[in-house]
Every structure is written in C-alpha cells, then in structure tokens.
Design an enzyme around this catalytic site. Sequence first.
Site, PDB file in Angstrom:
ATOM      1  N   GLY A   1       0.900  -1.199  -0.112  1.00  9.17           N
ATOM      2  CA  GLY A   1       0.129   0.028   0.000  1.00  9.17           C
ATOM      3  C   GLY A   1       0.814   1.431   0.142  1.00  9.17           C
TER       4      GLY A   1
ATOM      5  N   ASP B   1       2.606   4.411  -1.809  1.00  4.25           N
ATOM      6  CA  ASP B   1       2.166   5.187  -2.903  1.00  4.25           C
ATOM      7  C   ASP B   1       2.946   6.326  -3.354  1.00  4.25           C
ATOM      8  OD1 ASP B   1       1.143   7.152  -0.962  1.00  4.25           O
ATOM      9  OD2 ASP B   1      -0.934   6.095  -1.259  1.00  4.25           O
TER      10      ASP B   1
ATOM     11  N   ASP C   1      15.583  -2.638 -16.873  1.00  8.09           N
ATOM     12  CA  ASP C   1      15.588  -3.846 -16.126  1.00  8.09           C
ATOM     13  C   ASP C   1      16.264  -5.024 -17.097  1.00  8.09           C
ATOM     14  OD1 ASP C   1      14.846  -5.697 -13.753  1.00  8.09           O
ATOM     15  OD2 ASP C   1      13.235  -6.517 -15.518  1.00  8.09           O
TER      16      ASP C   1
ATOM     17  N   GLU D   1      20.728  -3.116 -16.272  1.00  8.36           N
ATOM     18  CA  GLU D   1      21.157  -4.054 -15.452  1.00  8.36           C
ATOM     19  C   GLU D   1      21.890  -5.159 -16.105  1.00  8.36           C
ATOM     20  OE1 GLU D   1      18.623  -6.973 -12.193  1.00  8.36           O
ATOM     21  OE2 GLU D   1      17.767  -6.474 -14.073  1.00  8.36           O
TER      22      GLU D   1
END
Length: 639
Positions: free
Chosen positions: A170, A172, A355, A384
């Site tokens: 949760g 944000d 990524d 990466e």
Amino acid sequence: MKRLFLFTAIFIANILTMSAATKQTITRIDPTDWFVGLKNPRVQLMVYGKGIRNTEQVTTDYPGVTIEDIVRLDSPNYLLVYLNLKDAKPGIMKLTFQVKNEKGKVKSEIVSYQLKQREMSGDKRQGFDISDVLYLLMPDRFAQGANHQAQIKGMRTYKEDRTAPSLRHGGDLEGLQQHLDYFTELGVTALWFTPILENDSPDQGQWSTYHGYACTDYYRVDPRFGTNEQYRQLIDACHKKGMKVVMDMIFNHCGFEHPWVADLPSKDWLNLPGWLEQSGGTSDSRGTDFLQTSYKLTPVLDPYASEVDMRETTEGWFVSTMPDLNQNNPHLMRYLIQNSIWWIETAGIDGIRMDTYPYAFRKPMAQWMKELDEEYPNFNTVGETWVTEPAYTAAWQKDSKLSEENSYLKTVMDFSFQEKLDSAKHEITDSWWRGFNRLYNSFCYDYLYPNPSSVMAFLDNHDTDRFLGDGQDITALKQGLALLLTVRRIPQLYYGTEIMMNGTKAQTDGHVRKDFPGGFPGDAHNAFTREGRTKIENEMFDWLSKLLHWRQGNETIIRGYQTQFIPYNGVYVVARRWHRHGVITIINGTRRNATMEMKRYAELFDSDQTMGEDVITGQKYSLRENLPLKPRQALILEY
C-alpha cells in the site's frame, strides 16, 4: 503555472473526440499525445479498436504534418499510423479515419490529437552521473499517503496485506512526496523507484507481481500508486529540492494482463507466440509449459555460444507471468523507444534504469540507446547487466572495444563490486586473494571500461540479500559504504541501509523488501525522525549523512583519478586525487588492530602535505607517521 499536460483531460480529448453521429471504433491511441521539435520528426501512432485494421484511409489537414505510412498488423484490432511532424507547430490535430465495417460500409471517425511544445531542448536535460548518489526504493514498501485508497475501482482483484511478504503493502507516490525532506537530510541526490507503471495483475499466490515488473500499460502510472499527474508533481518537487528521479523501465517483457497478450498485434510481437496459441492465452494458462529463460547472460557475448543457449537467454520468458517481448519486431521497438521519449518529455525524468538489459535483443536495444543519446546527449541510462566478471560488464558499455557492436549504453551495473564486497565482509584480508584483495582484483580491470566513472556500484539492491544479511554488523557496513562512496563509481544505496535494515532471500524476495518503518499508518517505529530511530539507527544515519553531504560537489571524488594499493598487512588503501587535493580511504580488513605504514604511501602526498582530516569526525592525523587502526576500521582522510 499551468502544466502543458493534463493527463485525464488529454486522454479524453485526444482519443474520444469523434463524430457523435457514428458508433466509435477507436478506443485508444498510444502515445496519448506527442511533441514537436524532436530531432526525429517521425512518430508512430498505435490505434486500438475493434476492426480498425479495415481503415482504408487516414487523412489530416493539419499544417506541417504528413502521413507517411499505414501499417495493418495481423490482428484486426490494431492499426499503426506513421506521421512526420517535421514542420508542425503545437496544437490540436484532427485525424480522419475512413473505416469499413463488417457490412462493407465506410464511415468516418475524427480523432483530436494533441501536439505539444517541448519544455526544453534535449541537450538541456541533465542525467545522473558520478556526482550523484542514487537511492533505490520500492514505492509499495516505502510510505503511504493520507489519501490512499486500499481498493481501486476497475483494477483486477488484489489485496493489500502488510503481513504477507509477497502481496501489495500500500505504499504510494503521495507517501513518497511527504518524505522528500528525509532524503535531503540524508544527503542523496537522486531517487530511483522500482517500476511505477500500471501493473494490473491479480495477486494470487505465486503470480503476485507487487514488484511492478509486469507492466500492463506503458503510458499509465499504476492507480494504486497515484496518477500520471501526481508522478509529475513528485518529480517537480524533487527537482525543487535538488534531487533527480530515475525511472525503472522494462523492454524485455510485459505483464500477462497487457492487452497485447490477449490479442497479439502480430504473430511475432512476443517470443514464442505458439505457446499462447496452444494455451489459449488466458490468465488460467500461466504456469503451463513454455520456454523458461536460463537466466544465464553469458551466451549473449560468448564467442562459442550454442544456438540453444542463446535462444534460451534471449527468447525464454523470465517467468510465466511475464511474456517475452520481441524487440526484433521494428514496430514494437518503435513503440518502446517512443515510450521512453514520452516519459522524458512528459514527466521530466532525469534518467532510466533498464531492467534485464542483456535478455533483450542487442541490436534493437542499441538503436534505442543511440536515438536517446542523439536526442538527449547529457541524459543517462543504466542497464542491469548481472554478470560478476568485469570483462562482461565492460563489453556492454558505450564505445567498448570488447564488443563488435556498440551498445551506446552509457552506464552499466557493477555486480563484481557487489559480489566481491559481499565475500570480503566475511573474510580476513590475507596477502593474496581473500578479503579486500577481491576488491583490489576487481578494480584492477577498470582498463576494460571505456568510462569507469559511468559504472554504477552498490552494496545491495531489491534482487539481492541485504548487505547486513540477518545481522547488525555496523562496522562491516561502514567499511562497505566508505568504499562505495569514495571510489570511481556512481554509487547506489538501497532504501533502509541508513537505518541498518536487514534481510535475506532465503524464504522469499519480500524479506529484502520490507516496509520502511514509519511510512505507514499505525507504525510504532518511525525511522523518519531522530526521535523515532533507535540509538544504533541514529549512529548509522548520522555517519552516512555526514559522508553523503561531504561528497556532494566534491571535485576530488567527482573528477579525481584513482590509485589503489595492494592490501598490505591486511590494510587496503584507495586514493583519489585532483590537483593538490586528495582523499584516502583506509580499510582494515582484519579483526585485529593493524598499522598503516605511511611511508609506503608517500607517493600520494606533496612535501608540504603533512596532515589529513577524518571527514566524519574532523580529527587530524599525521600523514608522515604510522597510523594505528582498530579492527575492521574504515577511515576516510582528506588532505
């Protein structure tokens, strides 16, 4: 000052402003808007709509815009329109689509599409570099804003449960923005968030994708984090405090719930699409037989690589929830290239972290980097590159002589540094290979890098065990950070290091991605404040903050050349020098008292340089007398 973009309004105006007299066929266009004045004036519009491939003609009378090509893909529900905006000015362009329906009747649909003025030319955008310290955090695990909504209407089934390591917790964007002063107090200069794009996948056991690396919409911030506009507001707020923002992107794969997966634009949009045909391409089919990547990146550069090994690396799926994109499809690659440009122009990001970089096909990725470099010469992207041998990593850096193909990738990740330091912290530094000899033997290959100053080093990240493991060894952590923040590298910190957060991946990755204490309602422990931190947390925070603020704007660290000495009697020394200024980082790699024999390092000092000052405590030390060191001591002297 009003921004030129208002995401929600633009989406409605750009996509759905059509003739009210006809039933709408077009449901979406990517990108949602575009910019004039780019060096490459060509833009691809990906038009979504049932039967839109049956468009017979697309026209516009907007001044300076030419429609160069219309591409019909395998699926009837996509259409690619290529425009040339070379002479266009900002404004609202109307595009007319002549669409033939199932009965053969042609109808006209008019779409309004916004062309924007850029905020600045590409050469004025400054990316991150060695003068920065990046702070990596996971938005879901860092902080929650006061207006957080636990359930977002329209999103697939998900659950926020902070007791479950692999479910959403949760955090944000609002929560992040509420703590920007914490970052400036700490002294970091750039924030790297793990992916914030929409990840509309259900959280069901092993399919949980709370980490964000299963994107389902490349043009939309995940509503659980906030909105596109909130993302821009956060970036603006960071800029006002002197911090940059790095955006995590994924070109290798997307999420299973991306519209492309249920309805492939073309047969070669994904690698191994036959798997989808056999399984029906539904979410229930995840986990059935498919080509799994080997996770081994060496075949991409191995001169003796077999075809099967290469195929498993570049065409195999990362996991079954993340279909592998085929960057060799030129239309897909154009979509991805444009997406990165759109976020730079729209949100004002200062860098990109890509990524799984080597898992994607080399040539199209190099084309992406080349285009970005031409448009934004001072921007930066880090890829990466998870192999622990310097020769492999160096071959991926822009202008490397180790590769026949130029990657144009400016910054690579130094997994060698991370691995060697992780081993050294457990060992006694001997006279040959163990302990900090591992770091010496890694840095001695820096001649392989075209630009060692554009290599990113780190102690840990969201994919590794935390540096502390399950322990609280503050002495070892200070040694690692002392090296990280003074050597010739772009340093990256992982959130919570400053308060000694620990954890390993023995059970699940979630244990190295714990919530930052104090970021969520009801937290009894608030590490954002001095009063809320424990004594040892404050000791670590103060030590690191002092070092980070000292590093800011330090020309010796930013520009200085590097000299390292073979560990001697267990002591490892790395020096940075710029003009007549110097910094020496001294590491006692043993668990006993040691002595640094200063005469061995006399080449570092001019005749009138006789004293050095501890950058943390301000204590003075003679540069002419032997220096006693405590067990595992780290000392940084400036002279």
